[in-house]
Write an enzyme that holds these catalytic residues in place. Structure first.
Site, PDB file in Angstrom:
ATOM      1  CG  HIS A 383       8.218  22.617  28.716  1.00 47.38           C
ATOM      2  ND1 HIS A 383       7.473  23.551  28.043  1.00 47.38           N
ATOM      3  CD2 HIS A 383       8.184  21.495  27.948  1.00 47.38           C
ATOM      4  CE1 HIS A 383       7.019  23.030  26.916  1.00 47.38           C
ATOM      5  NE2 HIS A 383       7.432  21.780  26.832  1.00 47.38           N
ATOM      6  CG  ASP A 387       4.272  27.521  25.641  1.00 49.36           C
ATOM      7  OD1 ASP A 387       4.210  26.902  26.735  1.00 49.36           O
ATOM      8  OD2 ASP A 387       3.433  28.369  25.282  1.00 49.36           O
TER       9      ASP A 387
END
Length: 412
Positions: A383, A387
């Protein structure tokens, strides 16, 4: 006098360990005969004879650590020596008395040689070490090596011969009465230790998150059933599901470059090529051979290469160049029956796709319930780099391409 040296390791491999010698000092060998095996943290490398001749001296012993191009043995080309092809005896042990050879008809050893000594002769140092650690007598293990010899791999997961009277070196039965509590302790291989460390590092050093989706496999299964015979006849390989997933992933990587990128410190490295690793479970541990430039490969090319690399992985024959690099990985736990899982990243890659088992499930289609062959897909991603929106759209793209394979052909 020639020198036998360890292979030149790439920069990513610091050293290796000699796990087995297949020859003894003074033994006559032929060109390309296997002399020794060196295990690194990625692959087991074979050292072969450079010419016909004799191994005059073994410099590095089993379990010794060697670095790139280290001297491990001395060799004399063209010389003649013992033709006994039994694995080497442990140089740290005192030399055994010379025994008479076993009768040519396979009977008992002739006078002066005990059966135990004859069996001991056929055991390499690595096998004897494993026997000492596990308490299992190699004479009672089914061997898979040349001539039925027991190898270190056989000792790691021994298959006992069909004999209820089999006993361990300590004299105790290996498998006793029902209810006997047994255990075995064996050291982890360098490969398995490296895999363990990398997986632990991936879970601790990345912001790993997993998103899920499901795909209707019926269109792909119908296409495969229709064309598999023609495909195999034309290309010489079977048409599987993995090739389409590789091609679908490649197309999705083109649309979402961040998923094909990697992190190098504070820099994001966007790769202008598509090298997809395919996770393979082998007896030595998890390995990830890499398909290079999948955007330039046909489905037949992918199937052929996967078959080739998978076979090498099972035989422990993968080269370092076939396992390094990779910009994305696909893991198929479905071949083992996994319904759903969260695959762990393969650093420095930032994403990995997990495929799973195909099961018939009731699905709502246009207001009607239909039984369809469904597969859960999982995308684990870092992450920090990717995204959630990109990850979800990437996985949806793979789903759409698999559910409508014509989109790949039409570049839609």
């Amino acid at each position: 006098m020639a020198e036998i040296k360890a292979p030149v390791f790439p920069e990513s491999v610091a050293d290796g360990t000699i796990v087995e010698w297949h020859v003894t000092e003074g033994q006559q060998v032929n060109r390309d005969d296997l002399l020794a095996e060196i295990e690194t943290d990625k692959v087991v490398l074979e050292v072969v004879a450079p010419d016909d001749g004799v191994v005059t001296k073994i410099v590095k012993q089993v379990d010794d650590t060697v670095e790139s191009a280290d001297l491990i043995a001395e060799f004399e080309a063209g010389a003649s020596g013992s033709t006994d092809d039994a694995p080497a005896v442990d140089p740290d042990q005192p030399a055994a008395p010379v025994q008479a050879k076993q009768a040519a008809d396979g009977g008992e050893p002739t006078q002066g040689a005990s059966a135990a000594e004859a069996d001991h002769k056929d055991q390499s140092p690595a096998v004897r070490k494993a026997a000492k650690e596990s308490g299992v007598d190699p004479k009672n293990v089914e061997g898979t090596g040349r001539g039925g010899r027991v190898t270190k791999t056989d000792m790691a997961s021994p298959t006992l011969k069909a004999d209820s009277s089999i006993k361990s070196d300590s004299g105790r039965p290996v498998a006793e009465s029902v209810g006997e509590r047994t255990e075995k302790r064996v050291p982890m291989t360098r490969l398995r230790k490296t895999v363990a460390n990398r997986l632990l590092s991936a879970s601790q050093d990345t912001a790993m998150l997993t998103t899920f989706n499901e795909v209707n496999m019926k269109p792909l299964m119908d296409m495969r059933a229709k064309y598999k015979e023609q495909f195999e006849k034309r290309h010489g390989v079977r048409l599987g599901f993995m090739s389409l997933f590789v091609k679908a992933a490649t197309e999705a990587l083109k649309r979402f470059p961040a998923v094909n990128a990697s992190l190098d410190g504070d820099d994001i490295v966007y790769h202008g090529f598509y090298d997809i690793g395919v996770a393979v479970s082998s007896d030595r541990g998890l390995v990830v051979p890499v398909l290079r430039d999948t955007d330039r490969m046909s489905m037949a090319d992918v199937e052929s290469k996967i078959r080739e690399l998978g076979g090498k992985a099972q035989d422990g024959k993968l080269g370092l160049d076939e396992m390094t690099g990779g910009t994305f990985t696909i893991s198929n736990g479905g071949v083992f029956g996994s319904l759903m899982s969260t695959p762990i990243l393969n650093p420095p890659q930032t994403a990995i796709l997990g495929m799973h088992a195909i099961n018939d499930r009731p699905m709502a289609v246009n207001g009607q319930v239909e039984i369809l062959p469904m597969m859960y897909l999982a995308l684990s991603y870092d992450h920090r780099m990717i995204d959630g929106k990109e990850a979800v759209q990437f996985l949806v793209t793979i789903k759409e391409l698999v559910e409508d394979p014509a989109m790949l052909l039409l570049d839609l």
